[in-house]
Write a protein that holds these residues in place. Structure first.
Motif, short mmCIF file in Angstrom:
data_model
loop_
_atom_site.label_atom_id
_atom_site.label_comp_id
_atom_site.label_asym_id
_atom_site.label_seq_id
_atom_site.Cartn_x
_atom_site.Cartn_y
_atom_site.Cartn_z
N MET A 152 12.85 -17.48 38.55
CA MET A 152 11.84 -17.55 37.49
C MET A 152 12.16 -16.60 36.33
N ILE A 153 12.57 -15.34 36.65
CA ILE A 153 12.84 -14.36 35.60
C ILE A 153 13.98 -14.83 34.70
N ASP A 154 15.05 -15.35 35.32
CA ASP A 154 16.18 -15.82 34.52
C ASP A 154 15.75 -16.95 33.59
N LYS A 155 14.89 -17.82 34.08
CA LYS A 155 14.40 -18.94 33.25
C LYS A 155 13.56 -18.42 32.10
N LEU A 156 12.73 -17.43 32.37
CA LEU A 156 11.92 -16.84 31.30
C LEU A 156 12.80 -16.16 30.25
N GLU A 157 13.86 -15.47 30.71
CA GLU A 157 14.80 -14.84 29.78
C GLU A 157 15.42 -15.90 28.86
N MET A 158 15.82 -17.03 29.43
CA MET A 158 16.43 -18.10 28.63
C MET A 158 15.41 -18.71 27.67
N PHE A 159 14.18 -18.85 28.14
CA PHE A 159 13.13 -19.39 27.28
C PHE A 159 12.88 -18.47 26.10
N LEU A 160 12.85 -17.17 26.34
CA LEU A 160 12.67 -16.21 25.24
C LEU A 160 13.83 -16.26 24.27
N ALA A 161 15.04 -16.44 24.78
CA ALA A 161 16.20 -16.56 23.90
C ALA A 161 16.07 -17.80 23.01
N LEU A 162 15.59 -18.91 23.58
CA LEU A 162 15.40 -20.12 22.79
C LEU A 162 14.31 -19.93 21.74
N ALA A 163 13.23 -19.25 22.11
CA ALA A 163 12.16 -18.99 21.16
C ALA A 163 12.65 -18.10 20.01
N ARG A 164 13.57 -17.18 20.33
CA ARG A 164 14.10 -16.28 19.31
C ARG A 164 15.13 -16.98 18.41
N GLU A 165 16.06 -17.70 19.01
CA GLU A 165 17.16 -18.31 18.27
C GLU A 165 16.79 -19.63 17.62
N ARG A 166 15.81 -20.35 18.21
CA ARG A 166 15.38 -21.66 17.73
C ARG A 166 16.55 -22.64 17.63
N HIS A 167 17.46 -22.52 18.58
CA HIS A 167 18.64 -23.38 18.61
C HIS A 167 19.21 -23.29 20.03
N PHE A 168 19.39 -24.44 20.69
CA PHE A 168 19.83 -24.44 22.08
C PHE A 168 21.21 -23.80 22.23
N GLY A 169 22.14 -24.13 21.34
CA GLY A 169 23.49 -23.59 21.46
C GLY A 169 23.54 -22.08 21.30
N ARG A 170 22.86 -21.56 20.26
CA ARG A 170 22.86 -20.11 20.03
C ARG A 170 22.13 -19.39 21.16
N ALA A 171 21.05 -19.98 21.66
CA ALA A 171 20.31 -19.35 22.76
C ALA A 171 21.18 -19.27 24.01
#
Length: 293
Positions: free
Chosen positions: A1-20
């Motif tokens: 769950m934590i790893d998934k939340l980290e990735m979700f936060l990266a997507l929210a920050r980068e607003r781009h799947f590749g950069r996240a």
């Protein structure tokens, strides 16, 4: 769950799947799969999908707040257990307003002497970027103004009062003066920080109170750029005393106190208001308190 939340936060920050995905060190399919699994676990759609990232759903925006709290707590737990096992280690990310960069070593030197296994990353940021970075877990702490614009709910440790100087070249119009007023400052060609910098807003405020509005012919978000222009003799600049002191050694430049009024604004260390703080952050806050004792 934590790893998934980290990735979700990266997507929210980068607003781009590749950069996240790149920021997380995973492939884009791995990140996309993790976000889909998180949606399945929570039972809501988090991301508007199309051929590219189209934003977060209302539920996704709400999950960002929860994810930041959960990830921050987990990072704190890991840091504390690591500190118990092997002492303080890791990386400490500090965002610093450009005008405070000359004093950072006053804090980092005693801290690193006490905690030699901690690496420090000092990043020049605007005051707004510091607050955003701390909230988004991209910065651990910041050095910024404490008394000029709202900070929200943060832990604060005052470090010093910022006083202002007119920085100019020897032989220029005001260089022989003992001090100058804000009204007189407005009458010389100025190069100043850009309007997104809180220091510039402070300078504008004091000039306006003196009845002047200044449109500098040179602006920059770098104090080094300002100093290089002052060295030409064509411009002067308004800078904090601690910064001016670095460039007046040897008489290459002159720094004149600005009075009427002799303004001062408080600069300090801030961190997210969270208890308990991570061991590294608690140690930094302690070092800051000792620096002003």
């Amino acid at each position: 769950m934590i790893d998934k939340l980290e990735m979700f936060l990266a997507l929210a920050r980068e607003r781009h799947f590749g950069r996240a995905a790149e920021s997380c060190g995973v492939t884009q399919p791995t990140l996309s799969s993790a976000i889909k699994q998180l949606e399945d676990q929570l039972g809501v759609q988090l991301v508007f999908r199309g051929s590219r990232f189209q934003g977060l759903t209302p539920e996704g925006l709400r999950v960002v707040d929860w994810a930041r709290r959960i990830v921050a707590d987990m990072r704190g737990l890991k840091d504390e257990m690591r500190a118990v096992r092997s002492g303080l280690t890791g990386v400490l990310r500090i965002g610093v307003i450009p005008t405070a960069l000359p004093m950072v070593a006053d804090l980092t030197l005693p801290f690193t002497e006490r905690h030699p296994h901690v690496r420090i990353s000092v990043l020049s940021r605007t005051s707004a970027e510091i607050l955003t970075g701390i909230e988004a877990l991209e910065l651990d702490a910041g050095i910024t103004y404490l008394d000029n614009e709202p900070l929200g709910r943060v832990t604060q440790v005052p470090l010093y009062a910022e006083h202002y100087r007119l920085l100019c070249a020897p032989g220029t119009a005001l260089a022989a003066r003992a001090q100058v007023t804000w009204a007189e400052v407005a009458g010389v060609p100025l190069c100043l920080l850009t309007a997104d910098m809180q220091n510039r807003r402070i300078v504008n405020q004091h000039l306006a109170e003196a009845g002047a509005v200044v449109a500098p012919s040179v602006e920059s978000n770098s104090t080094i750029v300002l100093v290089s222009h002052v060295l030409s003799g064509r411009w002067a600049s308004v800078v904090p005393k601690k910064l001016a002191d670095l460039f007046t050694v040897g008489g290459r430049l002159v720094a004149l106190p600005i009075v009427a009024p002799e303004a001062a604004h408080l600069v300090g260390l801030i961190a997210a208001h969270r208890e308990p703080h991570t061991p590294i952050l608690a140690a930094l806050l302690e070092a800051a308190r000792k620096a002003v004792d």
